[in-house]
Motif scaffolding. Sequence first.
Motif, PDB file in Angstrom:
ATOM      1  N   ASP A   1      56.073  64.214   7.298  1.00 32.45           N
ATOM      2  CA  ASP A   1      56.525  63.049   6.550  1.00 32.45           C
ATOM      3  C   ASP A   1      55.431  62.008   6.345  1.00 32.45           C
ATOM      4  N   ASP A   2      54.173  62.353   6.675  1.00 31.91           N
ATOM      5  CA  ASP A   2      53.058  61.439   6.426  1.00 31.91           C
ATOM      6  C   ASP A   2      52.640  61.479   4.963  1.00 31.91           C
ATOM      7  N   ARG A   3      52.042  60.400   4.489  1.00 34.48           N
ATOM      8  CA  ARG A   3      51.486  60.394   3.136  1.00 34.48           C
ATOM      9  C   ARG A   3      50.264  61.311   3.091  1.00 34.48           C
ATOM     10  N   PRO A   4      49.943  61.877   1.936  1.00 35.09           N
ATOM     11  CA  PRO A   4      48.724  62.695   1.830  1.00 35.09           C
ATOM     12  C   PRO A   4      47.480  61.818   1.960  1.00 35.09           C
ATOM     13  N   LEU A   5      46.510  62.287   2.698  1.00 32.93           N
ATOM     14  CA  LEU A   5      45.240  61.576   2.813  1.00 32.93           C
ATOM     15  C   LEU A   5      44.287  62.042   1.727  1.00 32.93           C
ATOM     16  N   THR A   6      43.424  61.148   1.264  1.00 29.53           N
ATOM     17  CA  THR A   6      42.420  61.516   0.279  1.00 29.53           C
ATOM     18  C   THR A   6      41.270  62.240   0.973  1.00 29.53           C
ATOM     19  N   ASP A   7      40.415  62.861   0.182  1.00 32.22           N
ATOM     20  CA  ASP A   7      39.240  63.524   0.756  1.00 32.22           C
ATOM     21  C   ASP A   7      38.359  62.523   1.506  1.00 32.22           C
ATOM     22  N   ALA A   8      38.225  61.312   0.950  1.00 37.54           N
ATOM     23  CA  ALA A   8      37.406  60.298   1.618  1.00 37.54           C
ATOM     24  C   ALA A   8      38.016  59.917   2.973  1.00 37.54           C
ATOM     25  N   GLU A   9      39.338  59.811   3.024  1.00 41.65           N
ATOM     26  CA  GLU A   9      39.988  59.492   4.289  1.00 41.65           C
ATOM     27  C   GLU A   9      39.824  60.622   5.295  1.00 41.65           C
ATOM     28  N   TRP A  10      39.978  61.860   4.826  1.00 42.38           N
ATOM     29  CA  TRP A  10      39.784  62.999   5.732  1.00 42.38           C
ATOM     30  C   TRP A  10      38.341  63.045   6.241  1.00 42.38           C
ATOM     31  N   ALA A  11      37.387  62.662   5.385  1.00 42.09           N
ATOM     32  CA  ALA A  11      35.984  62.650   5.818  1.00 42.09           C
ATOM     33  C   ALA A  11      35.786  61.656   6.957  1.00 42.09           C
ATOM     34  N   THR A  12      36.407  60.496   6.841  1.00 43.53           N
ATOM     35  CA  THR A  12      36.307  59.500   7.912  1.00 43.53           C
ATOM     36  C   THR A  12      36.975  60.004   9.184  1.00 43.53           C
ATOM     37  N   VAL A  13      38.138  60.642   9.016  1.00 52.15           N
ATOM     38  CA  VAL A  13      38.839  61.218  10.178  1.00 52.15           C
ATOM     39  C   VAL A  13      37.931  62.220  10.886  1.00 52.15           C
ATOM     40  N   ALA A  14      37.280  63.087  10.112  1.00 50.38           N
ATOM     41  CA  ALA A  14      36.407  64.103  10.711  1.00 50.38           C
ATOM     42  C   ALA A  14      35.272  63.459  11.490  1.00 50.38           C
ATOM     43  N   ARG A  15      34.659  62.430  10.942  1.00 49.81           N
ATOM     44  CA  ARG A  15      33.539  61.771  11.632  1.00 49.81           C
ATOM     45  C   ARG A  15      34.015  61.113  12.930  1.00 49.81           C
ATOM     46  N   ARG A  16      35.202  60.529  12.898  1.00 45.34           N
ATOM     47  CA  ARG A  16      35.738  59.902  14.105  1.00 45.34           C
ATOM     48  C   ARG A  16      36.056  60.942  15.183  1.00 45.34           C
ATOM     49  N   ILE A  17      36.528  62.093  14.753  1.00 39.61           N
ATOM     50  CA  ILE A  17      36.870  63.152  15.713  1.00 39.61           C
ATOM     51  C   ILE A  17      35.620  63.712  16.380  1.00 39.61           C
ATOM     52  N   VAL A  18      34.574  64.032  15.587  1.00 38.79           N
ATOM     53  CA  VAL A  18      33.368  64.608  16.195  1.00 38.79           C
ATOM     54  C   VAL A  18      32.636  63.573  17.046  1.00 38.79           C
ATOM     55  N   HIS A  19      32.785  62.309  16.695  1.00 37.25           N
ATOM     56  CA  HIS A  19      32.200  61.252  17.535  1.00 37.25           C
ATOM     57  C   HIS A  19      32.930  61.185  18.867  1.00 37.25           C
ATOM     58  N   ALA A  20      34.263  61.176  18.821  1.00 41.32           N
ATOM     59  CA  ALA A  20      35.053  61.080  20.055  1.00 41.32           C
ATOM     60  C   ALA A  20      34.820  62.277  20.964  1.00 41.32           C
ATOM     61  N   ALA A  21      34.645  63.452  20.376  1.00 38.36           N
ATOM     62  CA  ALA A  21      34.494  64.675  21.163  1.00 38.36           C
ATOM     63  C   ALA A  21      33.103  64.835  21.758  1.00 38.36           C
ATOM     64  N   GLY A  22      32.141  64.035  21.312  1.00 40.04           N
ATOM     65  CA  GLY A  22      30.778  64.190  21.792  1.00 40.04           C
ATOM     66  C   GLY A  22      29.983  65.220  21.011  1.00 40.04           C
ATOM     67  N   ILE A  23      30.546  65.722  19.930  1.00 45.30           N
ATOM     68  CA  ILE A  23      29.845  66.695  19.092  1.00 45.30           C
ATOM     69  C   ILE A  23      28.753  66.006  18.277  1.00 45.30           C
ATOM     70  N   ALA A  24      29.107  64.880  17.678  1.00 47.61           N
ATOM     71  CA  ALA A  24      28.147  64.136  16.844  1.00 47.61           C
ATOM     72  C   ALA A  24      28.411  62.648  16.998  1.00 47.61           C
ATOM     73  N   PRO A  25      27.952  62.050  18.104  1.00 48.79           N
ATOM     74  CA  PRO A  25      28.141  60.613  18.287  1.00 48.79           C
ATOM     75  C   PRO A  25      27.516  59.837  17.128  1.00 48.79           C
ATOM     76  N   GLU A  26      28.170  58.785  16.705  1.00 47.35           N
ATOM     77  CA  GLU A  26      27.688  57.996  15.577  1.00 47.35           C
ATOM     78  C   GLU A  26      26.282  57.456  15.855  1.00 47.35           C
ATOM     79  N   GLY A  27      25.381  57.658  14.883  1.00 47.87           N
ATOM     80  CA  GLY A  27      24.014  57.176  15.006  1.00 47.87           C
ATOM     81  C   GLY A  27      23.075  58.107  15.746  1.00 47.87           C
ATOM     82  N   ASP A  28      23.576  59.244  16.211  1.00 50.71           N
ATOM     83  CA  ASP A  28      22.740  60.202  16.948  1.00 50.71           C
ATOM     84  C   ASP A  28      22.152  61.205  15.960  1.00 50.71           C
ATOM     85  N   ALA A  29      20.874  61.039  15.634  1.00 48.23           N
ATOM     86  CA  ALA A  29      20.236  61.904  14.632  1.00 48.23           C
ATOM     87  C   ALA A  29      19.982  63.308  15.150  1.00 48.23           C
ATOM     88  N   LYS A  30      20.079  63.526  16.443  1.00 49.54           N
ATOM     89  CA  LYS A  30      19.820  64.843  17.024  1.00 49.54           C
ATOM     90  C   LYS A  30      21.119  65.545  17.443  1.00 49.54           C
TER      91      LYS A  30
END
Length: 563
Positions: A87-116
Amino acid sequence: MIPKVTTGTGGTYGLLTYLYGPGKANEHTDQHMVASWNGFAPDPGPTADREAITKLARQLDLPVKSLPREQHPKTTIWRCSVRTAADDRPLTDAEWATVARRIVHAAGIAPEGDAKACRWVAVRHAPDHIHIAATLVREDGRTARRNFDKRAVQTEARAIEKDYGLRELHPGDGTAAKRATSAERHKADRRGLDRPARDQLRDAVRRALAGAATEEEFFHRLTEQGVRTTKRVAPSGDVTGFTVALPGDRNRDGKPIWFSGSKLAPDLSLPRIRERLAAGDPASPGITDPVRARRTGTTAATDALRSLAQDNDGSAADQLTGIGEVLDALAQTSAGPTRAELQAAARTFERATRSHIQAANTHNQALRKAARDLVQSGPAFGKGEDGAATAMLVSVLITAAVMAAHWHAARGHAQQAAAARETATHLRTAYQAAAASPLTTLRANGQSLSAPAQHHAAEAIRTVLPTEATRIQAEPNWPALAATLAEAAQAGHDPVALLHRAVDNRELATADSLADVLLWRLRHEAGLPAAPTPAPQRQGWRPAPPLSAPAPPLPSQAPTRRR
């Protein structure tokens, strides 16, 4: 929003082939990338061919392949699906992109600002979810630090729900049963099953355990349900575990798909089952009359309410486990009009029986005995005394579910509290079906009472529940309660003393109908038939003889203790 993390070994080609492919049932549409580690990774798109997928896989796998083989970590692939609620509204591609970045940051896969950081991509092939695929070797050759990544991802998902105005799920505590995988759900759809095999087997094991006195009885009940069962036997000859399979559920090689008890739910492993069985009395005789079994269950459940109202977490956890068994037993022995809702209630309450406060099974033997009596007494008819006794028991179980919700909420058990509230909803629906006939008779009996009899009933209510008296007399089933008070008086009971016992230390504040709750408590306390006899003529009130002891003193305030 539901994130699900899995890991694997090897390269990412196979995973990408699935994500960009048609799916197992052609469910994938408009496959495309919404985000990547560098913002310009090659997107194979909805018409992806082998060459395009290989190109992307090579880029993703490069940090892993750059290491000598002996330095490859044991786990090289990290995958997280992220799905919104229906019953959630559909997210746009831009919103899903932000969701993905937040998830990989939280998981330690790609912390924000970590170029390596690690390389990753997020692929969308359906309106309601994305898949994040990552490799676990960083650009600097180190392995990603993802301590407690599953918990971190769940926490981030709760924050995303609030930020995006999505349905907010309840945080878990690691005690929930494992959910069926998407592959298991798709397989159930293909086979025309209502629910995946894992979920059906969990229900079957719980039904077999409800009130079982011995391990042998438990396994016998499983076999009677048609469940395939194997026992794991140690070299010493001791049985150390068991697995179950649904008939006809096979893998691609034609072999049965087995689930151990612990894979169905944390409290269904053989050691945990043995703990529950060890506290019982195998020699205790059972009840074979469905009405008596339901009356016994009502007594046991009523006593459990008092334990839930006390400040003893261990005892309360025991009572919740016992109530779950009574629900499982009642659901499998009730008539058609109530069975579906009772089964839904039992299935839902399963989540409310487990938390980090573990049951010791030392305070729930009366409930386990009641569950055993329900199973041994066999199916009950939905009419007459059987149906009315079911309504009486369900009325108490509604109270138990409400009290369980309050108990869990007070301890921060959000999922368990929500499950208990949903259980109460199912039970209220079942109650309406079971209670319809006896309440119709009782209302008619109440309307046939003489004016003095109605006055005496109203006076008894005002004496014991002065604050709630006006509300009670305005409810549709007030005549049914008045008839019950008159019937109790004619049977020799003091209605005021009986009412005091009915409200003593038991919650009333959240009841949909105070009249309903009280009349069933009174009929049980007074030992009146659950199914009333139609009154042939207008009835008077025959006062009861004086009691040898006075009624308990009226509390200064109406009872408000939670159910």
